[in-house]
Design a protein around this motif. Structure first.
Motif, PDB file in Angstrom:
ATOM      1  N   ARG A  71      -5.673 -27.553  -3.982  1.00  0.00           N
ATOM      2  CA  ARG A  71      -6.666 -27.243  -4.241  1.00  0.00           C
ATOM      3  C   ARG A  71      -8.326 -27.720  -3.671  1.00  0.00           C
ATOM      4  NH1 ARG A  71      -7.667 -22.991  -9.245  1.00  0.00           N
ATOM      5  NH2 ARG A  71      -9.398 -22.862  -8.393  1.00  0.00           N
ATOM      6  N   ARG A  72      -8.833 -28.856  -4.613  1.00  0.00           N
ATOM      7  CA  ARG A  72      -9.754 -29.220  -4.265  1.00  0.00           C
ATOM      8  C   ARG A  72      -9.881 -29.497  -2.072  1.00  0.00           C
ATOM      9  NH1 ARG A  72     -12.582 -30.164  -8.342  1.00  0.00           N
ATOM     10  NH2 ARG A  72     -11.647 -32.061  -9.030  1.00  0.00           N
ATOM     11  N   GLY A  73      -8.630 -30.125  -1.997  1.00  0.00           N
ATOM     12  CA  GLY A  73      -8.857 -30.418  -0.121  1.00  0.00           C
ATOM     13  C   GLY A  73      -9.666 -29.228   0.464  1.00  0.00           C
ATOM     14  N   ALA A  74      -8.633 -28.014   0.067  1.00  0.00           N
ATOM     15  CA  ALA A  74      -8.346 -27.293   1.122  1.00  0.00           C
ATOM     16  C   ALA A  74     -10.118 -26.430   0.487  1.00  0.00           C
ATOM     17  CB  ALA A  74      -7.488 -25.819   0.737  1.00  0.00           C
ATOM     18  N   SER A  75     -10.544 -25.862  -0.409  1.00  0.00           N
ATOM     19  CA  SER A  75     -11.733 -25.191  -0.661  1.00  0.00           C
ATOM     20  C   SER A  75     -13.047 -25.805  -0.377  1.00  0.00           C
ATOM     21  CB  SER A  75     -11.618 -24.655  -2.412  1.00  0.00           C
ATOM     22  OG  SER A  75     -11.828 -25.962  -2.539  1.00  0.00           O
ATOM     23  N   SER A  76     -12.752 -27.259  -0.600  1.00  0.00           N
ATOM     24  CA  SER A  76     -14.026 -28.345   0.348  1.00  0.00           C
ATOM     25  C   SER A  76     -14.357 -27.831   1.705  1.00  0.00           C
ATOM     26  CB  SER A  76     -14.034 -29.613  -0.169  1.00  0.00           C
ATOM     27  OG  SER A  76     -13.614 -29.133  -1.700  1.00  0.00           O
ATOM     28  N   ALA A  77     -12.823 -27.651   2.252  1.00  0.00           N
ATOM     29  CA  ALA A  77     -12.832 -27.562   3.783  1.00  0.00           C
ATOM     30  C   ALA A  77     -13.781 -26.550   4.433  1.00  0.00           C
ATOM     31  CB  ALA A  77     -11.415 -27.451   4.260  1.00  0.00           C
ATOM     32  N   GLU A  78     -13.292 -25.384   3.266  1.00  0.00           N
ATOM     33  CA  GLU A  78     -14.034 -24.049   3.596  1.00  0.00           C
ATOM     34  C   GLU A  78     -15.560 -23.642   3.136  1.00  0.00           C
ATOM     35  OE1 GLU A  78     -12.587 -20.817   1.009  1.00  0.00           O
ATOM     36  OE2 GLU A  78     -10.316 -21.926   2.163  1.00  0.00           O
ATOM     37  N   TYR A  79     -16.204 -24.454   2.437  1.00  0.00           N
ATOM     38  CA  TYR A  79     -17.613 -24.778   2.027  1.00  0.00           C
ATOM     39  C   TYR A  79     -18.114 -25.866   3.280  1.00  0.00           C
ATOM     40  CZ  TYR A  79     -16.466 -22.617  -1.958  1.00  0.00           C
ATOM     41  OH  TYR A  79     -16.174 -21.309  -2.930  1.00  0.00           O
ATOM     42  N   PHE A  80     -17.604 -26.856   3.657  1.00  0.00           N
ATOM     43  CA  PHE A  80     -17.564 -27.734   4.461  1.00  0.00           C
ATOM     44  C   PHE A  80     -18.471 -27.217   5.968  1.00  0.00           C
ATOM     45  CE2 PHE A  80     -16.787 -31.640   2.098  1.00  0.00           C
ATOM     46  CZ  PHE A  80     -17.885 -32.321   2.320  1.00  0.00           C
ATOM     47  N   ILE A  81     -17.528 -26.412   6.461  1.00  0.00           N
ATOM     48  CA  ILE A  81     -17.726 -25.251   7.328  1.00  0.00           C
ATOM     49  C   ILE A  81     -18.829 -24.608   7.228  1.00  0.00           C
ATOM     50  CG2 ILE A  81     -16.341 -23.494   8.836  1.00  0.00           C
ATOM     51  CD1 ILE A  81     -13.538 -24.948   8.393  1.00  0.00           C
ATOM     52  N   GLU A  82     -18.987 -23.919   6.103  1.00  0.00           N
ATOM     53  CA  GLU A  82     -20.285 -22.665   5.874  1.00  0.00           C
ATOM     54  C   GLU A  82     -21.603 -23.540   5.914  1.00  0.00           C
ATOM     55  OE1 GLU A  82     -19.740 -19.611   6.178  1.00  0.00           O
ATOM     56  OE2 GLU A  82     -17.933 -20.276   5.934  1.00  0.00           O
ATOM     57  N   THR A  83     -21.402 -24.765   5.631  1.00  0.00           N
ATOM     58  CA  THR A  83     -22.513 -25.616   5.470  1.00  0.00           C
ATOM     59  C   THR A  83     -22.640 -26.796   7.015  1.00  0.00           C
ATOM     60  OG1 THR A  83     -21.365 -25.965   3.498  1.00  0.00           O
ATOM     61  CG2 THR A  83     -23.817 -28.145   4.660  1.00  0.00           C
ATOM     62  N   GLY A  84     -22.074 -26.035   7.912  1.00  0.00           N
ATOM     63  CA  GLY A  84     -21.891 -27.097   9.326  1.00  0.00           C
ATOM     64  C   GLY A  84     -21.481 -27.413  10.020  1.00  0.00           C
ATOM     65  N   TYR A  85     -20.427 -28.418   8.548  1.00  0.00           N
ATOM     66  CA  TYR A  85     -19.335 -29.457   9.590  1.00  0.00           C
ATOM     67  C   TYR A  85     -17.824 -29.274  10.339  1.00  0.00           C
ATOM     68  CZ  TYR A  85     -21.587 -32.950   6.447  1.00  0.00           C
ATOM     69  OH  TYR A  85     -22.565 -33.696   5.410  1.00  0.00           O
ATOM     70  N   ALA A  86     -17.864 -29.747  11.280  1.00  0.00           N
ATOM     71  CA  ALA A  86     -16.752 -29.086  11.348  1.00  0.00           C
ATOM     72  C   ALA A  86     -15.993 -30.469  10.726  1.00  0.00           C
ATOM     73  CB  ALA A  86     -16.699 -30.194  13.393  1.00  0.00           C
ATOM     74  N   VAL A  87     -14.931 -30.288  10.400  1.00  0.00           N
ATOM     75  CA  VAL A  87     -13.737 -30.436   9.241  1.00  0.00           C
ATOM     76  C   VAL A  87     -12.108 -31.147  10.160  1.00  0.00           C
ATOM     77  CG1 VAL A  87     -11.756 -30.090   6.570  1.00  0.00           C
ATOM     78  CG2 VAL A  87     -14.234 -28.893   7.529  1.00  0.00           C
ATOM     79  N   ILE A  88     -12.088 -32.196   9.487  1.00  0.00           N
ATOM     80  CA  ILE A  88     -10.430 -32.508  10.025  1.00  0.00           C
ATOM     81  C   ILE A  88      -9.433 -32.552   8.323  1.00  0.00           C
ATOM     82  CG2 ILE A  88      -9.277 -34.201  10.893  1.00  0.00           C
ATOM     83  CD1 ILE A  88     -11.162 -35.246  12.954  1.00  0.00           C
ATOM     84  N   PHE A  89      -9.093 -31.620   8.603  1.00  0.00           N
ATOM     85  CA  PHE A  89      -8.257 -31.830   7.434  1.00  0.00           C
ATOM     86  C   PHE A  89      -6.499 -31.867   7.726  1.00  0.00           C
ATOM     87  CE2 PHE A  89      -5.861 -28.673   4.312  1.00  0.00           C
ATOM     88  CZ  PHE A  89      -6.260 -28.873   3.085  1.00  0.00           C
ATOM     89  N   LEU A  90      -6.412 -33.589   6.563  1.00  0.00           N
ATOM     90  CA  LEU A  90      -5.461 -34.772   6.854  1.00  0.00           C
ATOM     91  C   LEU A  90      -4.897 -33.902   5.402  1.00  0.00           C
ATOM     92  CD1 LEU A  90      -3.379 -36.399   7.920  1.00  0.00           C
ATOM     93  CD2 LEU A  90      -5.817 -38.435   6.733  1.00  0.00           C
ATOM     94  N   HIS A  91      -3.399 -33.412   5.356  1.00  0.00           N
ATOM     95  CA  HIS A  91      -3.311 -33.049   3.971  1.00  0.00           C
ATOM     96  C   HIS A  91      -1.816 -33.277   4.199  1.00  0.00           C
ATOM     97  CE1 HIS A  91      -2.753 -30.024   7.305  1.00  0.00           C
ATOM     98  NE2 HIS A  91      -1.431 -28.956   6.501  1.00  0.00           N
ATOM     99  N   ARG A  92      -1.501 -33.006   2.951  1.00  0.00           N
ATOM    100  CA  ARG A  92       0.429 -32.457   2.684  1.00  0.00           C
ATOM    101  C   ARG A  92       0.957 -31.651   3.200  1.00  0.00           C
ATOM    102  NH1 ARG A  92       2.948 -34.415  -2.001  1.00  0.00           N
ATOM    103  NH2 ARG A  92       5.447 -33.697  -1.694  1.00  0.00           N
ATOM    104  N   HIS A  93       1.605 -31.828   3.986  1.00  0.00           N
ATOM    105  CA  HIS A  93       2.745 -30.469   3.816  1.00  0.00           C
ATOM    106  C   HIS A  93       2.945 -29.902   2.831  1.00  0.00           C
ATOM    107  CE1 HIS A  93       5.426 -28.297   7.169  1.00  0.00           C
ATOM    108  NE2 HIS A  93       6.568 -29.296   5.775  1.00  0.00           N
ATOM    109  N   ARG A  94       2.824 -28.462   3.178  1.00  0.00           N
ATOM    110  CA  ARG A  94       3.132 -27.253   2.376  1.00  0.00           C
ATOM    111  C   ARG A  94       1.839 -27.389   1.210  1.00  0.00           C
ATOM    112  NH1 ARG A  94       9.126 -26.403   2.269  1.00  0.00           N
ATOM    113  NH2 ARG A  94       9.256 -25.920   4.623  1.00  0.00           N
ATOM    114  N   SER A  95       1.101 -28.406   0.955  1.00  0.00           N
ATOM    115  CA  SER A  95      -0.291 -28.016   0.423  1.00  0.00           C
ATOM    116  C   SER A  95      -0.916 -26.961   0.093  1.00  0.00           C
ATOM    117  CB  SER A  95      -1.070 -28.893   0.086  1.00  0.00           C
ATOM    118  OG  SER A  95      -1.635 -29.860   1.253  1.00  0.00           O
TER     119      SER A  95
END
Ligand code: PMT
Length: 316
Positions: A71-95
């Motif tokens: 959850r920490r990684g997924a929600s942070s990804a959204e906020y980084f995008i809102e701040t103007g970043y592009a995001v590479i989301f290296l995540h565990r399958h099905r998290s």
């Protein structure tokens, strides 16, 4: 730009952790993504998210896992995008995954109604999936603008090799790259050479395991693979009394830019961002919780300001 140095962990990674067959292809994708966004004036953050799975047998029936939901990684990804970043989301399958994280698949079927007819139209009950229209619109904009590059891992070996590939891919954009290492990575593993091939038999009696230490990948990442990047690690403890000491020790050992320190039970509402010079407590109040404010919005805001300063100091 200087060539990255060869680290002793490189040898260990190659010998003891199976290299995923698609690692070079993924590395090229990440490098192209980073260069494209940096050329457009965007910063790029690599987020790691979720737990890792460590097999106990090579034809794996059993494995060691951990609590992380992603959850920490997924929600942070959204906020980084809102701040103007592009995001590479290296995540565990099905998290948990950005944008879909708010919706459970159970609700999904209850929210859909088949209207039938020639078009086979399906409609959504927005009372069952509140905010779905807003989230879907945002997701589609993010997709159209290619602001999110999802990369999956499952095992510890995949995580380690893909993170190394990501670090090398992002090294070309220097201080514009941020690493936000929120994944909960196993500290222990059984090397392939010591792993039984077949299912461990309970008829052999109680199981005693001896596990090796996983190399701390933070060290070559900071020193060798992406030496100009802005690097954030996370520190999780269950004993709050040792947390800040451990965070400071990590900063001294790895010499990166910040540690986000959190305690298992309070991690959704309280974290401390520790840097070599500062210590910022981020807390959600009852009012915040009523308004469904998430702590990640504060973490991302704190770290993007620090990243700005870092880039200015590096002359970037
Ligand atoms: O996913 P959630 O349920 O939302 O929970 C979020 C979280 C609690 C998992 C997250 O906030 C968090 O604290 N993640 C780090 C957990 C942790 O303490 O990791 P660690 O002590 O094993 O590692 C410390 C740092 O070193 C981490 O940034 C890790 O990515 C990095 N590391 C770990 C192992 C390893 N071999 N190499 C590393 O570089």
């Amino acid at each position: 730009m200087a060539e990255p140095r060869i680290s002793s962990i490189d040898g260990k990674l190659a010998e003891e952790f199976a290299v995923p067959s698609h690692v070079e292809e993924v590395k090229e994708k990440m490098a192209a993504f980073a260069e494209h966004h940096a050329a457009a004036g965007r910063r790029v953050v690599l987020i790691t998210s979720g737990g890792t799975k460590v097999p106990l047998e090579s034809r794996t029936v059993r494995f060691l896992d951990n609590f992380s939901s992603g959850r920490r990684g997924a929600s942070s990804a959204e906020y980084f995008i809102e701040t103007g970043y592009a995001v590479i989301f290296l995540h565990r399958h099905r998290s948990l995954y950005p944008y879909t994280r708010m919706f459970s698949t159970m609700n999904m079927l209850d929210a859909l109604k088949f209207r039938g007819g020639d078009t086979g139209e399906v409609v959504v009950n927005q009372q069952v999936l509140p905010n779905i229209a807003k989230v879907l619109k945002r997701y589609q904009e993010v997709k159209e603008n290619r602001l999110l590059l999802p990369i999956e891992f499952n095992t510890l070996s995949e995580y380690l090799h893909l993170l190394k590939a990501a670090a090398q891919a992002l090294s070309t954009i220097g201080s514009k790259a941020m690493f936000y290492l929120a994944a909960a990575v196993s500290d222990f593993y059984i090397p392939a050479s010591e792993m039984p091939e077949h299912k461990i038999q309970s008829s052999n009696g109680p199981l005693q395991l001896s596990m090796n230490m996983v190399p701390k990948i933070l060290s070559p990442l900071v020193k060798d693979w992406a030496p100009q990047a802005f690097v954030i690690s996370f520190k999780l403890e269950t004993d709050a009394s040792i947390l800040l000491d451990k965070a400071r020790r990590a900063l001294e050992t790895y010499r990166h830019q910040a540690v986000v320190a959190n305690v298992l039970d309070s991690r959704r509402g309280y974290v401390v961002v520790v840097t070599p010079e500062t210590q910022a407590e981020l807390i959600l109040t009852e009012e915040d919780e009523k308004n469904e404010v998430e702590i990640e919005v504060r973490i991302v805001s704190n770290l993007t300001s620090a990243h700005n300063k870092f880039i200015t100091q590096q002359g970037g």
